[in-house]
Structures are given as structure tokens and as C-alpha cells.
Design a protein around this motif. Structure first.
Motif, mmCIF file in Angstrom:
data_model
loop_
_atom_site.group_PDB
_atom_site.id
_atom_site.type_symbol
_atom_site.label_atom_id
_atom_site.label_comp_id
_atom_site.label_asym_id
_atom_site.label_seq_id
_atom_site.Cartn_x
_atom_site.Cartn_y
_atom_site.Cartn_z
ATOM 1 N N PHE A 1 0.821 -1.206 0.000
ATOM 2 C CA PHE A 1 0.000 0.000 0.000
ATOM 3 C C PHE A 1 0.859 1.261 0.000
ATOM 4 C CE2 PHE A 1 -3.308 -2.969 1.186
ATOM 5 C CZ PHE A 1 -4.431 -2.431 0.574
ATOM 6 N N LEU A 2 2.064 1.165 0.558
ATOM 7 C CA LEU A 2 2.963 2.323 0.530
ATOM 8 C C LEU A 2 3.416 2.621 -0.896
ATOM 9 C CD1 LEU A 2 4.016 4.203 2.719
ATOM 10 C CD2 LEU A 2 6.070 2.804 2.861
ATOM 11 N N ILE A 3 3.571 1.590 -1.717
ATOM 12 C CA ILE A 3 3.879 1.803 -3.139
ATOM 13 C C ILE A 3 2.701 2.468 -3.830
ATOM 14 C CG2 ILE A 3 4.380 0.635 -5.327
ATOM 15 C CD1 ILE A 3 5.753 -1.562 -3.671
ATOM 16 N N TRP A 4 1.514 2.003 -3.525
ATOM 17 C CA TRP A 4 0.317 2.574 -4.158
ATOM 18 C C TRP A 4 0.052 4.017 -3.734
ATOM 19 C CZ3 TRP A 4 -2.863 -2.483 -3.077
ATOM 20 C CH2 TRP A 4 -2.583 -3.407 -4.092
ATOM 21 N N GLN A 5 0.683 4.462 -2.661
ATOM 22 C CA GLN A 5 0.483 5.838 -2.215
ATOM 23 C C GLN A 5 1.003 6.851 -3.226
ATOM 24 O OE1 GLN A 5 -1.154 7.333 0.530
ATOM 25 N NE2 GLN A 5 -2.010 5.278 0.406
ATOM 26 N N ALA A 6 1.861 6.418 -4.143
ATOM 27 C CA ALA A 6 2.292 7.322 -5.214
ATOM 28 C C ALA A 6 1.130 7.687 -6.127
ATOM 29 C CB ALA A 6 3.425 6.689 -6.028
ATOM 30 N N ARG A 7 0.110 6.836 -6.180
ATOM 31 C CA ARG A 7 -1.137 7.098 -6.903
ATOM 32 C C ARG A 7 -0.896 7.389 -8.397
ATOM 33 N NH1 ARG A 7 -5.038 7.390 -3.040
ATOM 34 N NH2 ARG A 7 -4.383 7.948 -0.935
ATOM 35 N N THR A 8 -0.058 6.571 -9.005
ATOM 36 C CA THR A 8 0.152 6.625 -10.445
ATOM 37 C C THR A 8 -0.166 5.264 -11.032
ATOM 38 O OG1 THR A 8 2.496 5.990 -10.318
ATOM 39 C CG2 THR A 8 1.978 8.348 -10.171
ATOM 40 N N GLN A 9 -0.389 5.225 -12.338
ATOM 41 C CA GLN A 9 -0.679 3.950 -12.987
ATOM 42 C C GLN A 9 0.503 2.997 -12.871
ATOM 43 O OE1 GLN A 9 -3.710 3.433 -14.158
ATOM 44 N NE2 GLN A 9 -3.282 1.304 -14.695
ATOM 45 N N VAL B 1 0.609 1.471 -9.389
ATOM 46 C CA VAL B 1 -0.433 0.455 -9.211
ATOM 47 C C VAL B 1 0.045 -0.888 -9.757
ATOM 48 C CG1 VAL B 1 -2.747 -0.257 -9.903
ATOM 49 C CG2 VAL B 1 -2.339 2.095 -9.183
ATOM 50 N N HIS B 2 0.565 -0.885 -10.980
ATOM 51 C CA HIS B 2 1.057 -2.125 -11.579
ATOM 52 C C HIS B 2 2.247 -2.681 -10.794
ATOM 53 C CE1 HIS B 2 -0.746 -0.733 -15.683
ATOM 54 N NE2 HIS B 2 -1.655 -1.202 -14.853
ATOM 55 N N ALA B 3 3.170 -1.800 -10.415
ATOM 56 C CA ALA B 3 4.340 -2.252 -9.659
ATOM 57 C C ALA B 3 3.932 -2.821 -8.314
ATOM 58 C CB ALA B 3 5.321 -1.093 -9.472
ATOM 59 N N ASP C 1 11.903 -2.769 -9.600
ATOM 60 C CA ASP C 1 10.630 -2.481 -10.247
ATOM 61 C C ASP C 1 9.733 -1.636 -9.350
ATOM 62 O OD1 ASP C 1 8.462 -2.787 -12.172
ATOM 63 O OD2 ASP C 1 7.576 -4.168 -10.738
ATOM 64 N N ALA C 2 9.734 -1.903 -8.047
ATOM 65 C CA ALA C 2 8.770 -1.267 -7.144
ATOM 66 C C ALA C 2 9.312 -0.023 -6.451
ATOM 67 C CB ALA C 2 8.304 -2.282 -6.094
ATOM 68 N N TYR C 3 10.541 -0.066 -5.955
ATOM 69 C CA TYR C 3 11.040 1.041 -5.141
ATOM 70 C C TYR C 3 11.056 2.382 -5.879
ATOM 71 C CZ TYR C 3 12.430 -1.987 -1.263
ATOM 72 O OH TYR C 3 12.427 -2.840 -0.199
ATOM 73 N N PRO C 4 11.469 2.424 -7.160
ATOM 74 C CA PRO C 4 11.451 3.718 -7.847
ATOM 75 C C PRO C 4 10.052 4.289 -8.040
ATOM 76 C CG PRO C 4 12.858 2.150 -8.996
ATOM 77 C CD PRO C 4 12.061 1.373 -7.999
ATOM 78 N N ARG C 5 9.035 3.451 -7.930
ATOM 79 C CA ARG C 5 7.670 3.912 -8.176
ATOM 80 C C ARG C 5 6.914 4.204 -6.886
ATOM 81 N NH1 ARG C 5 8.587 -0.123 -12.304
ATOM 82 N NH2 ARG C 5 8.443 0.856 -14.368
ATOM 83 N N ALA C 6 7.559 4.023 -5.752
ATOM 84 C CA ALA C 6 6.932 4.364 -4.480
ATOM 85 C C ALA C 6 6.875 5.874 -4.335
ATOM 86 C CB ALA C 6 7.711 3.741 -3.325
ATOM 87 N N SER C 7 6.090 6.337 -3.373
ATOM 88 C CA SER C 7 6.009 7.770 -3.122
ATOM 89 C C SER C 7 7.351 8.281 -2.614
ATOM 90 C CB SER C 7 4.908 8.070 -2.104
ATOM 91 O OG SER C 7 5.208 7.459 -0.856
ATOM 92 N N VAL C 8 7.559 9.588 -2.691
ATOM 93 C CA VAL C 8 8.836 10.180 -2.290
ATOM 94 C C VAL C 8 9.140 9.878 -0.830
ATOM 95 C CG1 VAL C 8 10.015 12.377 -1.902
ATOM 96 C CG2 VAL C 8 8.775 11.999 -4.033
#
Length: 598
Positions: free
Chosen positions: A138-146, A149-151, A216-223
Motif C-alpha cells: 500500500f505504501l507503493i500505491w500511495q504514489a497514486r500513479t498507474q 499500481v502495476h508495480a 521495479d517497485a522502489y522507484p515507483r513508491a512515493s517520495v
């Protein structure tokens, strides 16, 4: 002086995760109040860990099992310390975030990490292990980008598979031993369940080729979320490997391969946060290799490097996160000239970059050299050489390439829009950077907490180690200068082993979809030729029944009523003589019937 009262560090974070959704929006928007509330759990954790005595706390007996939530010893204390410190720093760095979801997810994630570190049995480890998986997803999804979500879905899939390996091992272990003891496993006496448990741990440790989820996931997480993610998942895995699998040769080889593999991919990456993600794979490789070699020196080196890595990697992600927050991108080919726009970001980033590169006066120097020296003293020459090669690539990619193309990049000044950074982000970076320097200058502040007792204390500040480090970094700088046009950032996305996993996913989907599509085609044809005609025939039958059956009954009844009405109307002549005659006829008729049947 310590105390025998242990306040589990996870409790405060669990309470915060429950409290945040109940906070009124008007109060939550107050940054000071929000920050004060969020910073309480890290402070409680720091106090608890620095004051508690070693021992066993929080034993819960359930279903004939003793679940231990507080195994406090040197190993758990040192990991608990750095977890509390980075959660404190991460809280300050992300204090400007208003989204309640960030605080809930981060709190659950951190609580899971603390739960694993202080767990005294494998069943308790598994419970908090899965809590970490859920919170981090859910912390990855907090970035709220497409992309996030996939990552996030891919990340959760990887960790679900890893959790299933762990669960399978636990169940087999329980069947064989009747318990879930979490102790050091002798590799010569390992069983199938030990290998399954090891595989589950290796997924979280990002051991190659089980690592693809990380870059794949860490770069797409929120700041703000990425600061937590770079600290907890892989380091919790390092802790459990150190606790249960020290001395396993397979880890020594796998860790050295990780160190070299991760740094090679980092050198060709374009996205700054993907570079750092691959370096997590590389740096965790040092720790895994040290654990696998299994001497007191290398285990201390692995623990020290985990401690130092959490600090400088957190600072690296804070620096690149600040760039992403400020200019909207972390791709090196789109950056350059930021040194005049974000000078303090550059300063604190370089502190972290020199730390991870093993520069003297920074904490990476006092931890990385311990693992390499321990491998060399144990006559593991090829392992030590592999880690030295990885150190060269680390300085090239993180120490030179990334800051060069981000802050200079042959541009005098960045021409895009630069968004001002909140003060709390600078404070978080400053605290983390000062700790990196303090540990490098005064190693004993870290060494005194290391778990293993060694015959001769390790002294990093010797003339030969300083000269070796200087030569290594100097030749690394020369290598970058000679290859600066070859490793120029490019837009392509490097998938490495993730290419195989995505291929497996595509093949699996096609293998499932092809027969399903064929069955659907056959069913469609059967329906068209048999089912549809049958429905049409049934429609015709119901239409005939409606006309011949229902309409006949209803219409016949209506016609009968109408005819009776007409006859009745004709009988009503309004003539008294006619009515008397009719009454006489009816009376005679009734009399005749009674006489006949009576």
C-alpha cells in the motif's frame, strides 16, 4: 542502566495506524499537530530499545504454542536501534505529507519490521512478515500513479510467493519437530523445511534471481514512502538470515554475486531511483556474503553494514526524492544543472554517496571494509575480490555518475521549473547526513553494539586501509572519466530477470486464456445452433399457447358474460304480465324437478 520493562516498538506504530483515520480533517491539516503525533511512536521505540535489558518478553501461550514477541539480545537490539532511528528520520522527512494513507501504511510497515526483529519464534516472524508485505504494498500505491499500481501488484505477487515458501517451511517444520523454534540452523543438518524457509527469506533479501521486485517497485513508491522501503524489507531479511542461517556457503556465494550483479546494472540505469534500487541489491549482497562466510568478523561486518546502509541509503533516497519532488522527474537524461537550484540537496546527497562508496570519514568505510577484511582473513580470496570489484562500480555509478548528470551534466543551470522543498525535508536529510559522518569519524559508537565477540577488535583507521580505499576510489574516478561517454544515461528500461518473470506471466496467461477462448468459441457455436433455435421454438410454443389457450379461456369467458347480459336485457321487458308468466314457468319447472327426483 537498563530496565526489565519492555515496551514493544511496534505497539506505538500500530496505535498510530488505528488513530490516524479517526482524526478530524480540520485537525489533521495542522502540520505541527500532524508531525507531533507521527513522531511519538519513533521516540517511544528509541526509548524502549536503548533502555531495555536483554531477555525474553511478551510470551503468549496459544494453541499449545508459545509465541514470543520480545526476544531482546544484542542482535535484535542493534537492528531495532537503526530501525527506530530511520523511522524517526523518515517521519520528519515526510512531515509535509497530508495523505492519511501514507501514515497508516508506513506505520503498519514499520510495525511489521519491528515485530520480525524481536520475534522469538518463526510463527511470530511469519505474522509480522505478512504485515510488512501488506503495509509496503500500500505504501507503493500511495504514489497514486498507474505505474505504481502495476508495480504494487507485481510486488505483492512476489512477496506472496515468498510468504508461501516460508509458510510451507513452517508447516513442515512443525510436523517434524512439533514447534516453530527460531534458532541457528547447521547447514550440514538442514532439512527440506529449512531450505523452504531460507527461500522465503531470500525473496525479501532480493537475492538474485529473486530480486526483480526491488528495482521495479522502489522507484515507483512515493517520495516519502521510499525512505521507509529502502530500510525495512531487505534489512529485516538480513536480520533473519543472520539469526538462522549464518555460515551457509550458498549465501556467501550468492551474496558476492549480488554485490557484483547489482552494481553492473546500476551503472547502465537512467532513473536515479532505479540506480539506487540496484545498489540495494548490491549492498545487501555484502551483508548476505558476510553472513554466509559465518565468522565473527564477517557477521559483525554484515550487521554493521546493514546499520550504515540504512542510514546512507535512506539519505540517498531522500536526496533523489527531493529532486523528484522539486522538478518532477528522476531521469538523469532530463536533469542537469541543479547544483545552483538545490545546493543543499547536492551536499547531503554527496555525503551519502561518499558513505556508500566507502570513503574514509564516512560510515560506509567502517562497515564495508570489515566484511571484505573478514573474507580475506578467512582465505575467501575470490569473495573478497568480488566485493572489491563491486565497490569500484558503486563509486562510479552512485558516487560520480548519478550526481554528475543530476547536478551538473554539462549544463550551467536547470531550465525547468524548480519547486521549493519543505524545510522538514532538509532537516531529515541533515540528521541522516550528520549520523553518517559521526559514525565514520567515531566507529566505536556503532561497533560497541555489534553482536559477535571477536578475538581482536577491528580497527578501520590504519594506514594501509586508508591508502587502499583512496587508491580504489581514485582508480574508480579514472574509470568513470574513460567511460563517461559509454555510460551516458539513456531512456531504455532495463528489465534484467524481470524480463523472464514477465515472460512467464504472459505465457501463463496465454496458456490459461487459449483453452478458455476455445471453450467459449465452442459454447457460442452450440448456443447459436442449438440453444438459440431452441429458444426461438420455445417462443413460438408460448405464443401459440397464449393465443389458443389463454386467449380462448379469457375471451370465451368474456363472450359468455356478454351473451348472458344480452339475454338478461331482452328478458327485462318492463311488462308485469311477462314477469308473472316467467315466474309461473320457473315455479312449475322447480316443482317438476322436485317431484321427479324426490
Amino acid at each position: 542502566m537498563g530496565t526489565d520493562i519492555f515496551i514493544h516498538p511496534a505497539v506505538g506504530f500500530l496505535l498510530l495506524a488505528l488513530l490516524v483515520p479517526l482524526m478530524p480533517a480540520s485537525l489533521w491539516k495542522n502540520k505541527a499537530l500532524r508531525g507531533a503525533l507521527a513522531i511519538i511512536p519513533p521516540l517511544i521505540a528509541l526509548y524502549s530499545i536503548f533502555t531495555v535489558n536483554e531477555g525474553s518478553y511478551g510470551v503468549l501461550h496459544y494453541l499449545d504454542q508459545a509465541l514470543t514477541f520480545g526476544r531482546v539480545d544484542k542482535l535484535s537490539i542493534v537492528f531495532g536501534q537503526v530501525f527506530a532511528i530511520i523511522s524517526f528520520i523518515g517521519c520528519i522527512y515526510g512531515m509535509h505529507v497530508e495523505d492519511k494513507g501514507h501514515y497508516v501504511c508506513a506505520s503498519l510497515y514499520v510495525a511489521g519490521g519491528f515485530g520480525c526483529v524481536f520475534a522469538g519464534d518463526l510463527l511470530t516472524v511469519f505474522l509480522f512478515w505478512e504485515l510488512m508485505s501488506i503495509g509496503s504494498t500500500f505504501l507503493i500505491w500511495q504514489a497514486r500513479t498507474q505505474e505504481s499500481v502495476h508495480a504494487g501488484f507485481r510486488y505483492f505477487l512476489y512477496h506472496t510467493v515468498g510468504g508461501l515458501f516460508l509458510l510451507g517451511g513452517l508447516l513442515l517444520k512443525y510436523k517434524a519437530t512439533g514447534g516453530f523454534a527460531f534458532d541457528l540452523v547447521n547447514p550440514a543438518e538442514a532439512h527440506l523445511y529449512d531450505w523452504l524457509i531460507l527461500t522465503g527469506f531470500c525473496v525479501n533479501a532480493a537475492v538474485v534471481p529473486l530480486h526483480a521486485w526491488l528495482p521495479d517497485a522502489y522507484p515507483r513508491a512515493s517520495v516519502a514512502g521510499a525512505v521507509y522501503m529502502c530500510a525495512f524489507t531487505t534489512k529485516t531479511a538480513v536480520y533473519v538470515l543472520c539469526r538462522g542461517f549464518a555460515g551457509w556457503e550458498v549465501l556467501a556465494i550468492a551474496g558476492t554475486f549480488m554485490a557484483v550483479y547489482g552494481v553492473l546494472y546500476a551503472c547502465i540505469e537512467n532513473n536515479a531511483r532505479r540506480i539506487l534500487s540496484y545498489h540495494i541489491v548490491s549492498q545487501v549482497g555484502y551483508m548476505v556474503a558476510g553472513i554466509g562466510i559465518g565468522t565473527a568478523m564477517t557477521i559483525n561486518g554484515a550487521v554493521a553494514h546493514a546499520y550504515a546502509h540504512i542510514l546512507y541509503k535512506g539519505l540517498l533516497f531522500m536526496g533523489t526524492g527531493a529532486i523528484l519532488y522539486s522538478v518532477g522527474t528522476a531521469k538523469l537524461d532530463e536533469l542537469g544543472g541543479l547544483v545552483t537550484k538545490l545546493p543543499w540537496v547536492m551536499v547531503w546527497y554527496m555525503v551519502a554517496a561518499l558513505s556508500i562508496s566507502g570513503m574514509p570519514l564516512f560510515n560506509g568505510f567502517i562497515s564495508k571494509t570489515m566484511t571484505i577484511a573478514g573474507a580475506a582473513e578467512h582465505h575467501r580470496t575470490f569473495l573478497a575480490l568480488g566485493m572489491e570489484i563491486a565497490a569500484v562500480g558503486t563509486f562510479i555509478s552512485v558516487g560520480i555518475k548519478l550526481p554528475y548528470f543530476a547536478f551538473w551534466g554539462r549544463k550551467k543551470e536547470f531550465t525547468g521549473e524548480v519547486r521549493p522543498l519543505p524545510v522538514n525535508m532538509y532537516i531529515g536529510m541533515g540528521i541522516c547526513g550528520l549520523l553518517c559522518i559521526a559514525q565514520g569519524v567515531y566507529p566505536h559508537m556503532l561497533y560497541k553494539y555489534l553482536p559477535m565477540v571477536v578475538e581482536e577488535p577491528f580497527h578501520p583507521w590504519t594506514i594501509d586501509k586508508v591508502i587502499n580505499s583512496g587508491l580504489l576510489l581514485g582508480f574508480s574516478g579514472l574509470a568513470f572519466y574513460l567511460t563517461r561517454y559509454i555510460i551516458t544515461p539513456h531512456k531504455a528500461l532495463n528489465l534484467d530477470f524481470d524480463w523472464f518473470y514477465r515472460l512467464i506471466g504472459k505465457v501463463t496467461m496465454r496458456a490459461l486464456c487459449w483453452p478458455a477462448a476455445k471453450v467459449d468459441d465452442v459454447w457460442t457455436e452450440v448456443y447459436r445452433t442449438v440453444g438459440l433455435r431452441g429458444l426461438i421454438g420455445m417462443g413460438r410454443g408460448t405464443s401459440w399457447f397464449d393465443k389458443k389457450g389463454i386467449d380462448t379461456v379469457v375471451d370465451g369467458s368474456a363472450y359468455t358474460v356478454r351473451n348472458i347480459g344480452r339475454a338478461g336485457a331482452k328478458v327485462q321487458t318492463a311488462n308485469l304480465q311477462d314477469y308473472l308468466a316467467l315466474a309461473a314457468v320457473l315455479g312449475l319447472g322447480i316443482f317438476a324437478l322436485v317431484w321427479y327426483f324426490g
